[in-house]
Design a protein around this motif. Structure first.
Motif, PDB file in Angstrom:
ATOM      1  N   ARG A  93       8.232 -17.379 -37.244  1.00 30.57           N
ATOM      2  CA  ARG A  93       7.735 -17.112 -35.943  1.00 30.57           C
ATOM      3  C   ARG A  93       6.414 -17.164 -35.496  1.00 30.57           C
ATOM      4  O   ARG A  93       5.590 -16.775 -36.559  1.00 30.57           O
ATOM      5  CB  ARG A  93       8.195 -15.388 -35.703  1.00 30.57           C
TER       6      ARG A  93
ATOM      7  N   TYR B 214      11.477 -18.456 -19.706  1.00 26.41           N
ATOM      8  CA  TYR B 214      11.834 -19.465 -20.520  1.00 26.41           C
ATOM      9  C   TYR B 214      13.252 -19.924 -19.624  1.00 26.41           C
ATOM     10  O   TYR B 214      13.794 -19.284 -18.995  1.00 26.41           O
ATOM     11  CB  TYR B 214      12.275 -19.388 -21.760  1.00 26.41           C
TER      12      TYR B 214
ATOM     13  N   LEU C  60      17.100 -22.133 -32.295  1.00 22.55           N
ATOM     14  CA  LEU C  60      15.788 -21.771 -32.046  1.00 22.55           C
ATOM     15  C   LEU C  60      15.797 -20.330 -31.676  1.00 22.55           C
ATOM     16  O   LEU C  60      16.720 -19.806 -30.686  1.00 22.55           O
ATOM     17  CB  LEU C  60      15.274 -22.547 -30.889  1.00 22.55           C
ATOM     18  N   ARG C  61      15.218 -19.497 -32.237  1.00 23.30           N
ATOM     19  CA  ARG C  61      15.118 -18.044 -31.921  1.00 23.30           C
ATOM     20  C   ARG C  61      13.975 -17.655 -31.006  1.00 23.30           C
ATOM     21  O   ARG C  61      13.054 -17.869 -31.165  1.00 23.30           O
ATOM     22  CB  ARG C  61      15.020 -17.157 -33.243  1.00 23.30           C
ATOM     23  N   VAL C  62      14.326 -17.271 -29.788  1.00 20.71           N
ATOM     24  CA  VAL C  62      13.330 -16.871 -28.794  1.00 20.71           C
ATOM     25  C   VAL C  62      13.338 -15.494 -28.731  1.00 20.71           C
ATOM     26  O   VAL C  62      14.244 -14.743 -28.503  1.00 20.71           O
ATOM     27  CB  VAL C  62      13.911 -17.188 -27.411  1.00 20.71           C
ATOM     28  N   HIS C  63      12.151 -14.965 -29.275  1.00 19.41           N
ATOM     29  CA  HIS C  63      11.906 -13.534 -29.207  1.00 19.41           C
ATOM     30  C   HIS C  63      11.588 -12.736 -28.051  1.00 19.41           C
ATOM     31  O   HIS C  63      10.791 -13.144 -27.165  1.00 19.41           O
ATOM     32  CB  HIS C  63      10.889 -13.117 -30.288  1.00 19.41           C
TER      33      HIS C  63
ATOM     34  N   ASP D 115      19.220 -16.718 -29.451  1.00 15.88           N
ATOM     35  CA  ASP D 115      19.354 -18.037 -30.362  1.00 15.88           C
ATOM     36  C   ASP D 115      19.731 -19.242 -29.568  1.00 15.88           C
ATOM     37  O   ASP D 115      21.101 -18.895 -29.022  1.00 15.88           O
ATOM     38  CB  ASP D 115      20.321 -17.679 -31.479  1.00 15.88           C
TER      39      ASP D 115
ATOM     40  N   ILE E 276       5.650 -16.536 -25.089  1.00 17.74           N
ATOM     41  CA  ILE E 276       6.998 -16.747 -25.906  1.00 17.74           C
ATOM     42  C   ILE E 276       6.984 -16.726 -27.183  1.00 17.74           C
ATOM     43  O   ILE E 276       6.746 -17.971 -27.776  1.00 17.74           O
ATOM     44  CB  ILE E 276       8.179 -17.679 -25.231  1.00 17.74           C
TER      45      ILE E 276
ATOM     46  N   PHE F 247      16.494 -10.852 -29.355  1.00 15.60           N
ATOM     47  CA  PHE F 247      16.142 -12.140 -29.437  1.00 15.60           C
ATOM     48  C   PHE F 247      17.234 -12.865 -28.970  1.00 15.60           C
ATOM     49  O   PHE F 247      18.541 -12.224 -28.633  1.00 15.60           O
ATOM     50  CB  PHE F 247      15.814 -12.684 -30.784  1.00 15.60           C
TER      51      PHE F 247
ATOM     52  N   HIS G 108       8.503 -17.402 -30.887  1.00 11.02           N
ATOM     53  CA  HIS G 108       9.769 -18.202 -31.323  1.00 11.02           C
ATOM     54  C   HIS G 108       9.978 -18.767 -32.769  1.00 11.02           C
ATOM     55  O   HIS G 108       8.653 -18.742 -33.031  1.00 11.02           O
ATOM     56  CB  HIS G 108      10.056 -19.399 -30.191  1.00 11.02           C
ATOM     57  N   GLU G 109      10.958 -19.246 -33.215  1.00 18.42           N
ATOM     58  CA  GLU G 109      10.918 -19.704 -34.555  1.00 18.42           C
ATOM     59  C   GLU G 109      12.109 -20.499 -34.643  1.00 18.42           C
ATOM     60  O   GLU G 109      13.110 -20.412 -33.951  1.00 18.42           O
ATOM     61  CB  GLU G 109      11.020 -18.647 -35.534  1.00 18.42           C
TER      62      GLU G 109
END
Length: 304
Positions: free
Chosen positions: A181, A59, A214-217, A235, A251, A233, A253-254
């Motif tokens: 997620r 990302y 946006l939370r990228v795990h 943010d 990826i 994660f 994400h949520e």
């Protein structure tokens, strides 16, 4: 090498379990495109460094990727389209399984594209189409995005991205909106064609109390974190003009809960359909959709 696991970009000993990257200043280079007209239009391009970051980590976050003026015009376009009833309550799932589930997603969407919304024209929207297709061209088949092994040998070449299959929409999150997620590319559905996902934020003077990051795990799971694994994660603050680009199949994400309205352009750049994709799709309805895509592409290729 497992190219979907990009944890090595920060040593695990040094990486915190959660990070905010509002200050990340990885910027896109600006290039000039000759439109063979009287004027040249400036379009943002991805630098080689940005592509290398995307390929390594899965990302990238590019702040100030769109001008404030264009962000403002697109934000007004969202408001105009909502007032004209062009937005619909967003659903979840892929293809024939698409359904409403307000425990997973609370949002509204309006699908975009050159052949859509012709009854509500907007110059800013047209400029945005040009900018995002220019981004697609930067990514399409670019050797910087090849997957290579530790010896530098190409394991998988960067796929071409089919302009006719690009997906775009406006996403509007009301106060109290969210999207739990999930993954964007799901095996056994037509979404497997999605190669890169994008989010382009349109929010005005966003502040931390507005929520909706946006939370990228960064764990090794997909829709869910594996049992016993610690959360990890990043943010991303949804500030206007920020572009987030990531590999759709890598990826999870949520969108965190919002306390203020949140607007974004959401999209996917897709690779071409293959016969293997048709055979792998899970349901009869999905297979029919893929067959129709193949037929459409064949007609275009032969000028029918």
């Amino acid at each position: 090498a497992d190219f979907c696991k990009f944890h090595d970009f920060i040593e695990k000993k040094q990486r915190p379990s959660s990070v905010s990257i509002s200050s990340m200043q990885l910027m896109a280079n600006i290039g000039t495109v000759d439109n063979k007209g009287e004027e040249e239009q400036l379009l943002p391009h991805l630098s080689k460094e940005a592509m290398e970051e995307l390929n390594k980590n899965g990302y990238i976050v590019l702040n100030n990727w769109l001008s404030d003026d264009l962000v403002k015009e697109l934000r007004q376009d969202v408001k105009d389209l909502r007032s004209k009833g062009k937005f619909k309550v967003a659903k979840i799932g892929q293809d024939s399984t698409n359904k409403l589930n307000t425990e997973i997603r609370v949002a509204e969407t309006c699908f975009l594209g050159g052949q859509k919304l012709q009854d509500v024209p907007c110059d800013a929207r047209t400029r945005m189409y040009d900018i995002l297709d220019n981004l697609r061209q930067d990514l399409s088949g670019n050797e910087v995005l090849n997957q290579v092994d530790t010896g530098g040998n190409v394991v998988k070449g960067a796929p071409a991205l089919d302009a006719s299959l690009s997906e775009l929409l406006y996403a509007f999150y009301p106060k109290g909106g969210f999207y739990r997620r999930h993954m964007d590319a799901v095996e056994g559905s037509a979404s497997v064609l999605r190669t890169y996902s994008l989010l382009l934020y349109l929010n005005h003077e966003w502040k931390s109390t507005d929520g909706g990051c946006l939370r990228v795990h960064l764990d090794s799971g997909k829709d869910f974190i594996p049992q016993g694994e610690e959360p990890s994660f990043l943010d991303v603050e949804p500030r206007g003009g920020t572009l987030v680009l990531f590999k759709s199949d890598c990826i999870p994400h949520e969108v965190l809960d919002t306390t203020s309205e949140r607007m974004a352009v959401v999209g996917w750049f897709n690779r071409p359909v293959t016969s293997a994709d048709v055979n792998s799709l899970a349901t009869k309805d999905d297979k029919m959709r893929a067959v129709m895509l193949l037929v459409s592409l064949s007609l275009i290729a032969y000028g029918v």
